[in-house]
Scaffold this active site. Sequence first.
Site, PDB file in Angstrom:
ATOM      1  N   SER A 159      43.929  26.200   4.044  1.00  0.00           N
ATOM      2  CA  SER A 159      44.714  25.431   4.306  1.00  0.00           C
ATOM      3  C   SER A 159      45.600  25.722   4.094  1.00  0.00           C
ATOM      4  O   SER A 159      45.760  26.747   2.307  1.00  0.00           O
ATOM      5  CB  SER A 159      44.476  24.003   3.951  1.00  0.00           C
ATOM      6  OG  SER A 159      45.692  23.037   4.216  1.00  0.00           O
ATOM      7  N   TYR A 185      42.564  19.209  -3.771  1.00  0.00           N
ATOM      8  CA  TYR A 185      42.314  19.609  -2.119  1.00  0.00           C
ATOM      9  C   TYR A 185      43.052  20.266  -1.918  1.00  0.00           C
ATOM     10  O   TYR A 185      42.467  21.529  -1.874  1.00  0.00           O
ATOM     11  CB  TYR A 185      43.447  18.317  -1.172  1.00  0.00           C
ATOM     12  CG  TYR A 185      43.283  19.110  -0.175  1.00  0.00           C
ATOM     13  CD1 TYR A 185      41.791  18.701   0.640  1.00  0.00           C
ATOM     14  CD2 TYR A 185      43.943  19.389   1.014  1.00  0.00           C
ATOM     15  CE1 TYR A 185      41.572  19.482   2.051  1.00  0.00           C
ATOM     16  CE2 TYR A 185      44.317  20.186   2.104  1.00  0.00           C
ATOM     17  CZ  TYR A 185      42.938  19.864   2.884  1.00  0.00           C
ATOM     18  OH  TYR A 185      42.664  20.301   3.765  1.00  0.00           O
TER      19      TYR A 185
HETATM   20  N1  LIG Z   1      43.690  18.887   9.766  1.00  0.00           N
HETATM   21  C1  LIG Z   1      44.291  19.678   9.515  1.00  0.00           C
HETATM   22  O1  LIG Z   1      45.625  19.440   9.641  1.00  0.00           O
HETATM   23  C2  LIG Z   1      44.082  20.615   8.606  1.00  0.00           C
HETATM   24  C3  LIG Z   1      44.583  21.226   8.281  1.00  0.00           C
HETATM   25  C4  LIG Z   1      44.653  22.194   7.598  1.00  0.00           C
HETATM   26  C5  LIG Z   1      43.265  21.958   7.026  1.00  0.00           C
HETATM   27  N2  LIG Z   1      42.249  21.849   7.616  1.00  0.00           N
HETATM   28  C6  LIG Z   1      40.812  21.744   7.272  1.00  0.00           C
HETATM   29  O2  LIG Z   1      40.231  22.108   8.512  1.00  0.00           O
HETATM   30  C7  LIG Z   1      39.065  21.284   8.846  1.00  0.00           C
HETATM   31  C8  LIG Z   1      38.479  20.594   9.431  1.00  0.00           C
HETATM   32  O3  LIG Z   1      39.334  19.132   9.691  1.00  0.00           O
HETATM   33  P1  LIG Z   1      39.570  18.588  10.869  1.00  0.00           P
HETATM   34  O4  LIG Z   1      40.785  18.349  11.089  1.00  0.00           O
HETATM   35  O5  LIG Z   1      38.510  18.954  12.248  1.00  0.00           O
HETATM   36  O6  LIG Z   1      39.059  17.399  10.026  1.00  0.00           O
HETATM   37  P2  LIG Z   1      38.046  15.905  10.373  1.00  0.00           P
HETATM   38  O7  LIG Z   1      38.126  15.918  11.951  1.00  0.00           O
HETATM   39  O8  LIG Z   1      37.437  15.207   9.685  1.00  0.00           O
HETATM   40  O9  LIG Z   1      36.649  16.819  10.870  1.00  0.00           O
HETATM   41  C9  LIG Z   1      36.122  17.243   9.210  1.00  0.00           C
HETATM   42  C10 LIG Z   1      34.311  16.923   9.180  1.00  0.00           C
HETATM   43  O10 LIG Z   1      33.451  17.020   8.344  1.00  0.00           O
HETATM   44  C11 LIG Z   1      32.480  16.791   8.410  1.00  0.00           C
HETATM   45  N3  LIG Z   1      32.185  16.062   6.873  1.00  0.00           N
HETATM   46  C12 LIG Z   1      33.053  15.577   5.343  1.00  0.00           C
HETATM   47  N4  LIG Z   1      32.322  15.281   4.710  1.00  0.00           N
HETATM   48  C13 LIG Z   1      31.360  16.343   4.363  1.00  0.00           C
HETATM   49  C14 LIG Z   1      29.400  16.066   4.000  1.00  0.00           C
HETATM   50  N5  LIG Z   1      29.662  15.775   2.986  1.00  0.00           N
HETATM   51  N6  LIG Z   1      28.822  16.386   4.374  1.00  0.00           N
HETATM   52  C15 LIG Z   1      28.783  16.788   6.236  1.00  0.00           C
HETATM   53  N7  LIG Z   1      30.225  16.910   6.612  1.00  0.00           N
HETATM   54  C16 LIG Z   1      30.865  16.190   5.991  1.00  0.00           C
HETATM   55  C17 LIG Z   1      32.979  15.052   8.670  1.00  0.00           C
HETATM   56  O11 LIG Z   1      31.883  14.343   9.089  1.00  0.00           O
HETATM   57  P3  LIG Z   1      32.828  12.458   9.132  1.00  0.00           P
HETATM   58  O12 LIG Z   1      33.088  12.565  10.467  1.00  0.00           O
HETATM   59  O13 LIG Z   1      31.090  11.435   8.675  1.00  0.00           O
HETATM   60  O14 LIG Z   1      33.047  12.041   8.123  1.00  0.00           O
HETATM   61  C18 LIG Z   1      33.753  15.568  10.177  1.00  0.00           C
HETATM   62  O15 LIG Z   1      33.249  16.129  10.588  1.00  0.00           O
HETATM   63  C19 LIG Z   1      38.832  20.960   6.941  1.00  0.00           C
HETATM   64  O16 LIG Z   1      38.398  21.613   6.057  1.00  0.00           O
HETATM   65  C20 LIG Z   1      40.265  20.844   6.275  1.00  0.00           C
HETATM   66  O17 LIG Z   1      40.527  20.564   5.248  1.00  0.00           O
HETATM   67  C21 LIG Z   1      42.552  20.716   8.768  1.00  0.00           C
END
Ligand SMILES: NC(=O)c1ccc[n+]([C@@H]2O[C@H](COP(=O)([O-])OP(=O)(O)OC[C@H]3O[C@@H](n4cnc5c(N)ncnc54)[C@H](OP(=O)(O)O)[C@@H]3O)[C@@H](O)[C@H]2O)c1
Length: 317
Positions: A159, A185
Amino acid sequence: MPKIQQPLNSGFTAFATAEEVVEGIDLSGKTAIVTGGYSGLGLESAKRLSNAGACVIVPARDVSKARAHTADVPRVTVLPMDLLDRASVDRFALDFLLSGTPLDILINSAGIMNPPLFRDADGNEGQFAVNHLGHFRLVQKLLPALEKSSNARVVSTSSRAHFSSPVNFEDPAFRDRPYDPIIAYGQSKTANALFAVALDARYKDRGIRAFSLHPGAILTGLMRNAPREVLQRHNIMDASGAAIIDPLNDRKSVEQGAATQIWCAVSAQLDGLGGIYCEDCDIAPVAEEGATRGVQRWASDPELADRLWSLSEELVG
Ligand SMILES: NC(=O)c1ccc[n+]([C@@H]2O[C@H](COP(=O)([O-])OP(=O)(O)OC[C@H]3O[C@@H](n4cnc5c(N)ncnc54)[C@H](OP(=O)(O)O)[C@@H]3O)[C@@H](O)[C@H]2O)c1
């Protein structure tokens, strides 16, 4: 400056969607694992890989939720795994190895952001544990399957938040400094980028290439700990609660947010490359003093990557 962090002028822009990036690529016969593949960016990536013909395995800590979210995606298998639980990571990986299937694509998309302080069973800070150490362990365990592919890619979702902190090697677990969820983070996302550098250096000769990326700022479940007014102040959510989509200012839809993950996973433009941080479906430049985009030196330096590798080996045992 690491020479490999030079944009390619890939032809894609911040507006590209995951569907556009994978268009014309046939993934029949390929196998992919997408952590977090049941929500947000991971779910979009799982759909796109599957639509291109790949078999996709989605490890999930909430199996019934994951099955419900992926019910209409063909060729998807959901299996239990919690990145915070070593035994469940080992079990998931062992079952995969026992299947004898080569692993062609591993997208590490699971993650958490800015929770109150919690620790794993070994006392590691929670975001470092889930976002980095859990994936570090998973990849270690899956190496034989990745090697079997002989042309594998491991994609770590970092990120731009990595700008907020390098890895603090003296105190990664916030034992001797006050816990700050934003710094924690950022540290975990720097670790994601360094992990790609170190993994690529160690395994490229065995056919495993590694990449990391910034996907954009996308309104997903990740923001669950963020108050509404903070999301509005950062132009992620409008007054009605809807996502703001403004790719030129890094505010993307889920479809656009998954594009760089998919580009890293499948694009022939990256053949022969690795250990690289990407954004907007291209290789990101190193961030010079005062820059607000690109990759910080502390997230792309091979020596820091080696140091993180050693620390991670110690911490995961
Ligand atoms: N969205 C943004 O703006 C953004 C920006 C920069 C980077 N990112 C990165 O992109 C990635 C995806 O994020 P997203 O935006 O798609 O978020 P999201 O919709 O919250 O997806 C994250 C996923 O991670 C799973 N997870 C969390 N803790 C876990 C654990 N202990 N074991 C297994 N799975 C687990 C969650 O499962 P549960 O539903 O069970 O919690 C969920 O399916 C992340 O690594 C994030 O840091 C996102």
